[in-house]
Motif scaffolding. Structure first.
Motif, PDB file in Angstrom:
ATOM      1  N   ILE A  40      35.687  45.528  49.738  1.00 36.29           N
ATOM      2  CA  ILE A  40      35.250  44.139  49.886  1.00 36.29           C
ATOM      3  C   ILE A  40      34.745  43.651  48.537  1.00 36.29           C
ATOM      4  O   ILE A  40      33.857  44.271  47.944  1.00 36.29           O
ATOM      5  N   ASP A  41      35.331  42.576  48.037  1.00 40.22           N
ATOM      6  CA  ASP A  41      34.964  42.029  46.729  1.00 40.22           C
ATOM      7  C   ASP A  41      35.015  43.092  45.641  1.00 40.22           C
ATOM      8  O   ASP A  41      34.184  43.124  44.734  1.00 40.22           O
ATOM      9  N   GLY A  42      35.978  44.001  45.746  1.00 43.49           N
ATOM     10  CA  GLY A  42      36.145  45.049  44.746  1.00 43.49           C
ATOM     11  C   GLY A  42      35.232  46.244  44.917  1.00 43.49           C
ATOM     12  O   GLY A  42      35.373  47.241  44.210  1.00 43.49           O
ATOM     13  N   LYS A  43      34.291  46.169  45.851  1.00 42.28           N
ATOM     14  CA  LYS A  43      33.367  47.275  46.090  1.00 42.28           C
ATOM     15  C   LYS A  43      33.920  48.202  47.155  1.00 42.28           C
ATOM     16  O   LYS A  43      34.365  47.754  48.208  1.00 42.28           O
ATOM     17  N   HIS A  44      33.896  49.514  46.869  1.00 40.78           N
ATOM     18  CA  HIS A  44      34.386  50.517  47.813  1.00 40.78           C
ATOM     19  C   HIS A  44      33.224  51.003  48.679  1.00 40.78           C
ATOM     20  O   HIS A  44      32.247  51.555  48.175  1.00 40.78           O
ATOM     21  N   LEU A  45      33.367  50.790  49.989  1.00 45.34           N
ATOM     22  CA  LEU A  45      32.339  51.190  50.948  1.00 45.34           C
ATOM     23  C   LEU A  45      32.903  52.335  51.785  1.00 45.34           C
ATOM     24  O   LEU A  45      33.856  52.148  52.543  1.00 45.34           O
TER      25      LEU A  45
END
Length: 241
Positions: free
Chosen positions: A219-224
């Protein structure tokens, strides 16, 4: 739709494949809380039918000539509930951005159809607004307590929520809020059709999922990271397995 849920959901099937229409109509006939309002062989035909035919639920194909199912939804000011039925998995994220109830991949088994239909029934039976403890909530926003004041946050603006001890970190497209809450309370307060828990410490907004990269939601380039016990539910919600 009216505030009081109908005794049976009136369903319109939209697909350019006659066999696919027959399969869905057969499923509808075996489901006691659904009734058929007919079928359409194109999105253009459906657009005309929806102007005169009261419908609670659309079973809508994506790939159709001249106008796609997603294009049809963009033309509707107040669309009914929608369950996408398509042979392509690639449209899942776009479909959920259009607030569809569920996304079925052909060939459709009745058990999977019934699960999607039950989601639609639950949605129809959910009141337009409620006031649980902790603050007022409506279908498009909630209030969260931040520094002894209630802050209004639109559900669509929320990217994801992370646990921080006795607090949660609520990330929106405009700000990051530290809220005194538990993850369980967040799950109960947020619309289940829009949010899914991917880890014991993370809840994400399905409408902002850009990709699944290995074992993480992007999400928005962030890996969760996706927890192993949550993987099946996440993939099921995104219809990627």
């Amino acid at each position: 739709m009216p505030n009081t849920a109908p005794t049976a959901l009136r369903c319109l099937v939209v697909d350019d494949d006659p066999l696919a229409i027959q399969v869905i109509q057969n499923c509808i006939s075996h489901t006691d809380f659904l009734e058929s309002a007919g079928s359409c062989a194109s999105a253009i035909e459906a657009a005309a039918a929806l102007r005169t035919t009261p419908v609670d639920l659309l079973f809508l194909d994506v790939d159709m000539p001249q106008m796609s199912g997603l294009d049809l939804l963009d033309t509707l000011v107040e669309p009914p509930m929608v369950i996408m039925v398509t042979s392509s998995r690639e449209y899942a994220v776009a479909a959920f951005e259009h607030r569809v109830v569920d996304y079925l991949v052909k060939p459709v088994a009745y058990a999977r159809f019934l699960k999607a239909a039950q989601k639609a029934l639950e949605t129809a039976q959910t009141p337009a607004a409620a006031t649980p403890s902790g603050g007022p909530i409506t279908t498009d926003h909630t209030f969260v307590k931040v520094d002894n004041k209630l802050v209004r946050v639109a559900f669509d603006d929320i990217r994801y929520v992370e646990a921080l001890g006795d607090y949660v970190h609520l990330v929106t497209n405009q700000q990051k809020l530290i809220v005194y809450s538990t993850m369980r309370a967040v799950e109960e307060k947020f619309p289940p059709q829009q949010f899914v828990r991917i880890h014991r410490s993370t809840i994400v907004n399905l409408r902002h999922v850009q990709a699944i990269d290995d074992n993480a939601v992007v999400i928005d380039g962030k890996h969760l990271p996706i927890g192993q016990t949550y993987m099946r539910e996440v993939l099921q919600r995104l219809n990627k397995f």
